[in-house]
Design a protein around this motif. Structure first.
Motif, PDB file in Angstrom:
ATOM      1  N   SER A  62      37.647  26.916  47.550  1.00  0.00           N
ATOM      2  CA  SER A  62      38.819  27.203  46.733  1.00  0.00           C
ATOM      3  C   SER A  62      40.062  27.084  47.588  1.00  0.00           C
ATOM      4  CB  SER A  62      38.747  28.609  46.114  1.00  0.00           C
ATOM      5  OG  SER A  62      38.909  29.605  47.122  1.00  0.00           O
ATOM      6  N   TRP A  63      41.207  27.032  46.903  1.00  0.00           N
ATOM      7  CA  TRP A  63      42.502  27.016  47.580  1.00  0.00           C
ATOM      8  C   TRP A  63      43.370  28.110  46.990  1.00  0.00           C
ATOM      9  CZ3 TRP A  63      40.167  22.616  45.610  1.00  0.00           C
ATOM     10  CH2 TRP A  63      39.709  21.689  46.555  1.00  0.00           C
ATOM     11  N   ALA A  64      44.197  28.713  47.832  1.00  0.00           N
ATOM     12  CA  ALA A  64      45.128  29.737  47.369  1.00  0.00           C
ATOM     13  C   ALA A  64      46.282  29.072  46.636  1.00  0.00           C
ATOM     14  CB  ALA A  64      45.653  30.542  48.554  1.00  0.00           C
ATOM     15  N   SER A  65      46.679  29.649  45.504  1.00  0.00           N
ATOM     16  CA  SER A  65      47.705  29.056  44.663  1.00  0.00           C
ATOM     17  C   SER A  65      48.325  30.171  43.816  1.00  0.00           C
ATOM     18  CB  SER A  65      47.075  27.964  43.777  1.00  0.00           C
ATOM     19  OG  SER A  65      47.991  27.436  42.854  1.00  0.00           O
ATOM     20  N   PRO A  70      52.104  33.212  30.320  1.00  0.00           N
ATOM     21  CA  PRO A  70      53.129  33.300  29.272  1.00  0.00           C
ATOM     22  C   PRO A  70      54.218  34.306  29.621  1.00  0.00           C
ATOM     23  CG  PRO A  70      50.964  33.157  28.282  1.00  0.00           C
ATOM     24  CD  PRO A  70      50.736  33.303  29.753  1.00  0.00           C
ATOM     25  N   GLY A  71      55.458  33.861  29.450  1.00  0.00           N
ATOM     26  CA  GLY A  71      56.592  34.677  29.826  1.00  0.00           C
ATOM     27  C   GLY A  71      57.276  34.211  31.083  1.00  0.00           C
ATOM     28  N   GLY A  72      56.606  33.333  31.873  1.00  0.00           N
ATOM     29  CA  GLY A  72      57.239  32.737  33.041  1.00  0.00           C
ATOM     30  C   GLY A  72      56.836  33.313  34.369  1.00  0.00           C
ATOM     31  N   ALA A  73      56.143  34.445  34.400  1.00  0.00           N
ATOM     32  CA  ALA A  73      55.704  35.003  35.672  1.00  0.00           C
ATOM     33  C   ALA A  73      54.561  34.167  36.245  1.00  0.00           C
ATOM     34  CB  ALA A  73      55.245  36.445  35.486  1.00  0.00           C
ATOM     35  N   THR A  74      54.356  34.269  37.551  1.00  0.00           N
ATOM     36  CA  THR A  74      53.206  33.649  38.193  1.00  0.00           C
ATOM     37  C   THR A  74      52.389  34.729  38.883  1.00  0.00           C
ATOM     38  OG1 THR A  74      54.331  33.174  40.303  1.00  0.00           O
ATOM     39  CG2 THR A  74      54.449  31.487  38.571  1.00  0.00           C
ATOM     40  N   VAL A  75      51.073  34.515  38.941  1.00  0.00           N
ATOM     41  CA  VAL A  75      50.172  35.505  39.547  1.00  0.00           C
ATOM     42  C   VAL A  75      49.341  34.826  40.619  1.00  0.00           C
ATOM     43  CG1 VAL A  75      50.060  36.885  37.433  1.00  0.00           C
ATOM     44  CG2 VAL A  75      48.361  35.075  37.815  1.00  0.00           C
ATOM     45  N   PRO A  76      48.866  35.592  41.613  1.00  0.00           N
ATOM     46  CA  PRO A  76      47.975  35.006  42.624  1.00  0.00           C
ATOM     47  C   PRO A  76      46.747  34.394  41.975  1.00  0.00           C
ATOM     48  CG  PRO A  76      48.730  37.183  43.305  1.00  0.00           C
ATOM     49  CD  PRO A  76      49.160  37.009  41.879  1.00  0.00           C
ATOM     50  N   SER A 111      43.352  37.817  44.220  1.00  0.00           N
ATOM     51  CA  SER A 111      43.571  36.812  43.182  1.00  0.00           C
ATOM     52  C   SER A 111      43.389  37.457  41.810  1.00  0.00           C
ATOM     53  CB  SER A 111      42.600  35.639  43.328  1.00  0.00           C
ATOM     54  OG  SER A 111      42.896  34.876  44.483  1.00  0.00           O
ATOM     55  N   VAL A 112      44.355  37.235  40.946  1.00  0.00           N
ATOM     56  CA  VAL A 112      44.290  37.776  39.588  1.00  0.00           C
ATOM     57  C   VAL A 112      43.468  36.864  38.685  1.00  0.00           C
ATOM     58  CG1 VAL A 112      45.694  38.344  37.546  1.00  0.00           C
ATOM     59  CG2 VAL A 112      46.447  39.020  39.836  1.00  0.00           C
ATOM     60  N   ALA A 113      43.480  35.556  39.002  1.00  0.00           N
ATOM     61  CA  ALA A 113      42.776  34.577  38.167  1.00  0.00           C
ATOM     62  C   ALA A 113      42.267  33.441  39.043  1.00  0.00           C
ATOM     63  CB  ALA A 113      43.701  34.026  37.086  1.00  0.00           C
ATOM     64  N   THR A 292      42.114  23.078  31.794  1.00  0.00           N
ATOM     65  CA  THR A 292      41.971  24.285  32.601  1.00  0.00           C
ATOM     66  C   THR A 292      40.808  25.145  32.117  1.00  0.00           C
ATOM     67  OG1 THR A 292      44.346  24.366  33.057  1.00  0.00           O
ATOM     68  CG2 THR A 292      43.117  26.416  33.331  1.00  0.00           C
ATOM     69  N   TRP A 293      39.881  25.436  33.026  1.00  0.00           N
ATOM     70  CA  TRP A 293      38.868  26.458  32.801  1.00  0.00           C
ATOM     71  C   TRP A 293      39.329  27.686  33.570  1.00  0.00           C
ATOM     72  CZ3 TRP A 293      33.918  26.117  30.292  1.00  0.00           C
ATOM     73  CH2 TRP A 293      33.705  24.892  29.647  1.00  0.00           C
ATOM     74  N   LEU A 294      39.652  28.746  32.831  1.00  0.00           N
ATOM     75  CA  LEU A 294      40.281  29.930  33.399  1.00  0.00           C
ATOM     76  C   LEU A 294      39.287  31.077  33.509  1.00  0.00           C
ATOM     77  CD1 LEU A 294      42.856  31.606  34.196  1.00  0.00           C
ATOM     78  CD2 LEU A 294      43.148  32.022  31.738  1.00  0.00           C
ATOM     79  N   ARG A 295      39.341  31.753  34.673  1.00  0.00           N
ATOM     80  CA  ARG A 295      38.537  32.960  34.876  1.00  0.00           C
ATOM     81  C   ARG A 295      39.495  34.090  35.269  1.00  0.00           C
ATOM     82  NH1 ARG A 295      35.686  37.645  35.222  1.00  0.00           N
ATOM     83  NH2 ARG A 295      33.434  37.215  35.164  1.00  0.00           N
ATOM     84  N   LEU A 296      39.584  35.112  34.421  1.00  0.00           N
ATOM     85  CA  LEU A 296      40.414  36.270  34.732  1.00  0.00           C
ATOM     86  C   LEU A 296      39.625  37.176  35.674  1.00  0.00           C
ATOM     87  CD1 LEU A 296      41.924  36.982  31.204  1.00  0.00           C
ATOM     88  CD2 LEU A 296      42.924  35.669  33.095  1.00  0.00           C
ATOM     89  N   LEU A 297      40.096  37.307  36.893  1.00  0.00           N
ATOM     90  CA  LEU A 297      39.386  38.087  37.906  1.00  0.00           C
ATOM     91  C   LEU A 297      39.766  39.562  37.859  1.00  0.00           C
ATOM     92  CD1 LEU A 297      39.773  35.616  40.909  1.00  0.00           C
ATOM     93  CD2 LEU A 297      37.784  35.898  39.419  1.00  0.00           C
ATOM     94  N   HIS A 298      41.014  39.839  37.539  1.00  0.00           N
ATOM     95  CA  HIS A 298      41.495  41.222  37.442  1.00  0.00           C
ATOM     96  C   HIS A 298      42.168  41.364  36.081  1.00  0.00           C
ATOM     97  CE1 HIS A 298      43.359  45.025  38.391  1.00  0.00           C
ATOM     98  NE2 HIS A 298      42.805  45.034  39.590  1.00  0.00           N
ATOM     99  N   VAL A 299      41.382  41.757  35.086  1.00  0.00           N
ATOM    100  CA  VAL A 299      41.867  41.778  33.707  1.00  0.00           C
ATOM    101  C   VAL A 299      43.070  42.698  33.524  1.00  0.00           C
ATOM    102  CG1 VAL A 299      41.258  42.446  31.341  1.00  0.00           C
ATOM    103  CG2 VAL A 299      39.726  40.973  32.656  1.00  0.00           C
ATOM    104  N   PRO A 300      43.081  43.920  34.070  1.00  0.00           N
ATOM    105  CA  PRO A 300      44.277  44.760  33.865  1.00  0.00           C
ATOM    106  C   PRO A 300      45.553  44.112  34.377  1.00  0.00           C
ATOM    107  CG  PRO A 300      42.453  46.072  34.703  1.00  0.00           C
ATOM    108  CD  PRO A 300      42.031  44.645  34.797  1.00  0.00           C
ATOM    109  N   ASP A 301      45.501  43.527  35.573  1.00  0.00           N
ATOM    110  CA  ASP A 301      46.691  42.879  36.122  1.00  0.00           C
ATOM    111  C   ASP A 301      47.065  41.632  35.340  1.00  0.00           C
ATOM    112  OD1 ASP A 301      46.787  44.842  38.005  1.00  0.00           O
ATOM    113  OD2 ASP A 301      46.344  43.565  39.732  1.00  0.00           O
ATOM    114  N   ALA A 302      46.055  40.864  34.897  1.00  0.00           N
ATOM    115  CA  ALA A 302      46.338  39.645  34.133  1.00  0.00           C
ATOM    116  C   ALA A 302      47.006  39.982  32.807  1.00  0.00           C
ATOM    117  CB  ALA A 302      45.051  38.866  33.892  1.00  0.00           C
ATOM    118  N   LEU A 303      46.488  40.966  32.104  1.00  0.00           N
ATOM    119  CA  LEU A 303      47.077  41.347  30.816  1.00  0.00           C
ATOM    120  C   LEU A 303      48.482  41.908  30.997  1.00  0.00           C
ATOM    121  CD1 LEU A 303      44.029  42.993  28.999  1.00  0.00           C
ATOM    122  CD2 LEU A 303      45.056  40.760  28.522  1.00  0.00           C
TER     123      LEU A 303
END
Length: 399
Positions: A62-65, A70-76, A111-113, A292-303
């Motif tokens: 994997s690579w860090a990114s 939605p809303g414009g924020a970015t997450v680890p 990583s959040v996702a 995109t195949w998305l995996r939410l790793l930290h659901v509370p932070d992602a939501l």
């Protein structure tokens, strides 16, 4: 089941991991010249290997990114790739062990996702990945194509040399920034790979300059046809920061001589290129594929990271068999999302949540497919409004 152990690979083992991955795709081992290039986009600190004794039998990296939500924020975010198992060691739990270990470690590292691009669609849903964005293939008959008089205009397009793949293009990409949910930050090795030629073609890059500077670019290659075959220009990457940049880059592509067709794969579903053509039938959508195949790793932070539409709050129950810390009830409303002890009105697993998270699929559509369990039917239209984004999600970065 064969016993195996997992560990991070060191630098000397990365080529064996690459060859194992290529063999899983039925491709020959990497050449010395290609391996010199491939080392630029491997990160041994993030490359896992599965071993049977001293023999490497599986790998994933994997690579860090960062991922735009939605809303414009970015997450680890982690971009996962090069997942493979030796053909004589498949269906023995190796892949499951690799992905369980990788996803757990990525979550622990912050990583959040995570996202990936799937070669086989039936594999990754078992590990909590859901299709969160799609792209279409647009084919334009260049000889019939011309833009109508109302298509956006302004700016200039210039060709740039091969040094631009690791200098100018990354600068433009960062300046344009995330315009849609699903955008991911690109890493240095990705840009080096973009500049590598495809077999049988030379890559060309052109940059669009608008009133405020460079605001878009396209990378393409041409395969000349022979004996009655068509000459095809294939768009390898296209980034546009404005409608003027998008129209300008396509106007340039449609004027490249000695080309019969222009093919652009995995473009946004709502990209209005065909609407810019005087003859709509000159452009044809040939296919729509998962991107995109998305995996939410930290659901509370992602939501909590994304924004929501105006509607009555909804309480959802999320199940996650692989990362049980994500399991719980979450109250989602216009003001945000947080864990709650309130009874759930809707229930779904983390795979279905991933499909809805960026706005690609409405919760009611997932419910109609049997992927959301409904305890309170009144909650479904509210969930649709909450998760709606007004933007079609799309990444545009293949890895």
């Amino acid at each position: 089941m064969t016993a195996h152990r997992l560990r991070l690979l060191d630098q000397s083992e990365l080529r064996a991991a690459q060859d194992l991955f290529l063999a899983a795709l039925h491709r020959p081992p990497i050449s010395d010249a290609d391996w010199t290039a491939a080392t630029t986009y491997y990160d041994n600190s993030r490359t896992l290997g599965a071993f049977e004794g001293d023999r490497l039998i599986g790998t994933a990296t994997s690579w860090a990114s960062r991922l735009a939500v939605p809303g414009g924020a970015t997450v680890p975010h982690a971009a996962i790739s090069r997942v493979g198992v030796r053909a004589d060691r498949t269906r023995r739990g190796v892949l499951s062990a690799l992905l369980r270990s990788q996803l757990t470690q990525l979550r622990e590292q912050g990583s959040v996702a995570a996202t990936l691009r799937a070669t086989e669609a039936v594999i990754y849903g078992r590990f909590g990945f859901g299709v969160a964005s799609r792209g279409r293939t647009l084919v334009v008959d260049r000889r019939r194509s011309a833009m109508h008089g109302h298509a956006p205009a302004g700016g200039e397009v210039r060709l740039v040399d091969t040094d631009a793949f690791t200098s100018v293009l990354p600068t433009v990409f960062e300046a344009v920034g995330p315009q849609r949910p699903g955008w991911i930050q690109r890493w240095s090795g990705w840009w080096y790979r973009l500049g590598r030629p495809e077999p049988g073609e030379t890559k060309v890059a052109a940059v669009h300059t608008g009133p405020h500077g460079d605001d878009g670019f396209v990378v393409y290659g041409v395969r000349r046809g022979g004996h009655g075959e068509k000459s095809v220009l294939t768009v390898r990457d296209l980034v546009a920061g404005s409608p003027q940049a998008l129209a300008g880059l396509w106007r340039f592509l449609l004027r490249v001589d000695l080309v019969d067709e222009v093919v652009a794969e995995l473009r946004p579903l709502d990209e209005p290129v065909d609407l810019m053509l005087a003859d709509r039938r000159a452009g044809e959508v040939r296919a729509v594929h998962d991107e995109t195949w998305l995996r939410l790793l930290h659901v509370p932070d992602a939501l909590a990271a994304r924004t929501y539409g105006e509607a009555n709050p909804v309480v959802v129950e999320v199940a996650d068999a692989l990362l049980p810390a994500n399991h719980g009830h979450y109250r989602i409303g216009p003001d945000g999302a947080e864990p709650t002890d309130e009874p759930a009105q809707l229930a779904l697993d983390v795979t279905a949540l991933a499909a809805a998270y960026l706005g690609d699929v409405a919760p009611s559509t997932l419910a109609a497919a049997g992927l959301v369990q409904v305890a309170d039917p009144a909650a479904l239209p509210n969930a649709d409004r909450l998760f709606a984004t007004g933007q079609v999600p799309w990444s545009g970065t293949y890895f």
